[in-house]
Design a protein around this motif. Sequence first.
Motif, mmCIF file in Angstrom:
data_model
loop_
_atom_site.group_PDB
_atom_site.id
_atom_site.type_symbol
_atom_site.label_atom_id
_atom_site.label_comp_id
_atom_site.label_asym_id
_atom_site.label_seq_id
_atom_site.Cartn_x
_atom_site.Cartn_y
_atom_site.Cartn_z
ATOM 1 N N TRP A 1 -1.641 3.848 -8.282
ATOM 2 C CA TRP A 1 -0.366 4.085 -7.602
ATOM 3 C C TRP A 1 0.249 5.433 -7.950
ATOM 4 O O TRP A 1 0.833 6.095 -7.090
ATOM 5 C CB TRP A 1 0.616 2.951 -7.923
ATOM 6 N N ASN B 1 -6.913 3.634 -2.059
ATOM 7 C CA ASN B 1 -5.580 3.137 -1.680
ATOM 8 C C ASN B 1 -5.592 2.217 -0.467
ATOM 9 O O ASN B 1 -4.585 1.596 -0.151
ATOM 10 C CB ASN B 1 -4.585 4.295 -1.496
ATOM 11 N N LYS C 1 5.390 3.278 -6.414
ATOM 12 C CA LYS C 1 5.098 2.078 -7.194
ATOM 13 C C LYS C 1 4.581 0.983 -6.272
ATOM 14 O O LYS C 1 4.799 1.012 -5.063
ATOM 15 C CB LYS C 1 6.360 1.596 -7.915
ATOM 16 N N SER C 2 3.916 -0.006 -6.875
ATOM 17 C CA SER C 2 3.316 -1.075 -6.083
ATOM 18 C C SER C 2 4.349 -2.062 -5.568
ATOM 19 O O SER C 2 4.079 -2.841 -4.661
ATOM 20 C CB SER C 2 2.268 -1.823 -6.913
ATOM 21 N N ARG D 1 0.835 -1.193 0.000
ATOM 22 C CA ARG D 1 0.000 0.000 0.000
ATOM 23 C C ARG D 1 0.876 1.251 0.000
ATOM 24 O O ARG D 1 2.021 1.221 0.461
ATOM 25 C CB ARG D 1 -0.926 0.018 1.217
ATOM 26 N N PRO D 2 0.342 2.380 -0.502
ATOM 27 C CA PRO D 2 1.122 3.625 -0.523
ATOM 28 C C PRO D 2 1.429 4.136 0.876
ATOM 29 O O PRO D 2 0.655 3.941 1.814
ATOM 30 C CB PRO D 2 0.199 4.601 -1.265
#
Length: 662
Positions: free
Chosen positions: A654, A644, A660-661, A378-379
């Motif tokens: 993303w 998100n 990035k993931s 996750r971000p």
Amino acid sequence: MSKISKYIKKNRMKAVLSVVILAFGFLSILVLALLPDVVFYKKDMLKDALLTVLAAAAPWIPFTVRGTRAKWLDEFLMLFASVVSYAMMADLNMFTGNYPLTMKNAVMNGIVLFFLYKLVYILIGRLWITVLLSGMICFIWGAANYYVETFRGMAILPWEVIAGAGAAANVAGGYQFFLYKQELFWALAIIFFAGMCFHVQNGRSLKFRISYGILAFVVTTGILFGLCVSPQFEALSDDLCLIQMRYATQGIPVSFLHYARLMFTEMPEGYSVEECERIVELYNDEWKAAAGANAPTPKNVIIIMSESFSDFSLIGQSDIVDECTPFFRSLKENTIRGNIYVPVYGAGTVNSEYEGLTGNSIVFQKGLPFSYAVQENRPSIARIFKDLGYSTYGLHLFKASNYNRVKVYPYLGIDDFVTIETVGNDTPEKYRMKTSDSWNFKEIEELDRQNGDKPFFMFNVTYQNHAGYEDPMELADELIDLSEYGDMPKAEVYMTLMKKSDDALRELITYYEACDEPTMIMFFGDHQPKVEDDFYNMVYGGNLAEAPLDVQNLKYTTPFFIWANYDIKEQDLGVTSANYLPELVLEAADVALPPYYQLLHEMREKYPVFSVNEVIDEAGNNLSYEDVMDDPLVRDYRFLEYNNVNDKSENVLWDAYGCKSE
């Protein structure tokens, strides 16, 4: 051999149980009578002694109920036990004196606990074992809730159970437990009632028990479901402010069930990935134009969430409080500072941590996101710096399993997680068996040195000031004296620890002032401490409990600063909230703001505070989050956060979060 001897020998198991009950009861009475801090009157002793004898004698009473009467009596006794268990849980939490038991609460809570009793009965098939096990579950639940609320100021919530007993066991060692007389009375009452139920034997066949069990489970589940969708249940409060008050007025079982609904985040009305893409497009041009144009200024970015660090300045002023943190208060040059609203008080560190790492708000998530909302990549701000080429570290000198960090941190982009298991439990300096801030900060410096020339990102959760302030241990000879203001032993320990934190902070800043590498440090407190009410009254200058709610909510504030060892614009931001901290760090570090954090910047300008217990707009008006949910800006924030956190991983945009993931 006498008839009595033969009878006892024939019923050896009953005899053993009776001896165990007598030993347990009378030894417990003796312990409570000898404990100096327990008020245990003679009438309490006599009452518990009588109950001990009755509990020991219950299995020997010469009567048995069988047949049809036993079948119906089973149901009645379980229903009766359910309502009594509700009363027991209220009494164990000292609710009954101030919050009388009502018929409405008895019915609703009785239904919830009846489901528990029926479930155990279906599995066990014996009434007396059902009453004993279910009663003890309710007893442990009620007592645990009381201790947790006493120690940290917040009752047990469903998502903490989901997080696992490990987190509870990890922190329990820092507290001093005690006994009180209600516990013994109710433990003996459960044993006595179970002993009486021993004589109810329905004699049902296995085939009947299976078919009956299925039918009973369906019917009981239907009744429970009916309760959960009833207007009375819907009308219950799930406000996360003053949780123990909700438990007291609504009942622990039904309130716990009501709070459990918060773990399931509903998709916002109007949400779609396409709508999120439209929102992102509003900010994309500005981000793409700025992204990559300049590298972040600081080579080292260090974020420190300091356990229970507070200065109480918004609540009031106190010279003795000010004197404990002189260095913290002196930081002004190359410093951005202010106060933040955090989602928790007294405990719940991990929710402040979640907001500070992600920019997401607990307003939309509720619960404990580390336990259910971070199950894959996750971000986060750590992942943003990771994608910018930084080595990403987490540091918490306690157990890695605490609050599920060992699983969550990698999902948030923290590659190296250093814990007490990593460095060894034999750390050089501890207070109350907790690693000192001074040694914690030295570990940051060492990890920075080991990282070499590569850019360095650190997210640190300190541990020194964690609750459990009852015993000063090695701090006894240097306690801050608050005796002239009242009896505040926990506050004295806490303020002494704050002085230690301030000294450690001076050492850390001094080290990085002399560092040639550009370094930025963000420092914030996770929540205020759960100490004596008299301490807060001293700071406030009156009875804080009688103050307006927006003043009481100042207990949900902590200080923060962003400091650099190079020139940055000094600012005092006044009050804001923890969900805006990542955006503030990115701005201060000269990182181009991705669309999500541009939106957060706009949110901060319009609503400087957006937190669970308080929303404040740019004009300084105190609002609640319900007041602003229809604002398109808040709606956009909610949509992107849902994307998100709660949407399927393949739907996460993303680029909107600047990382990035993988």
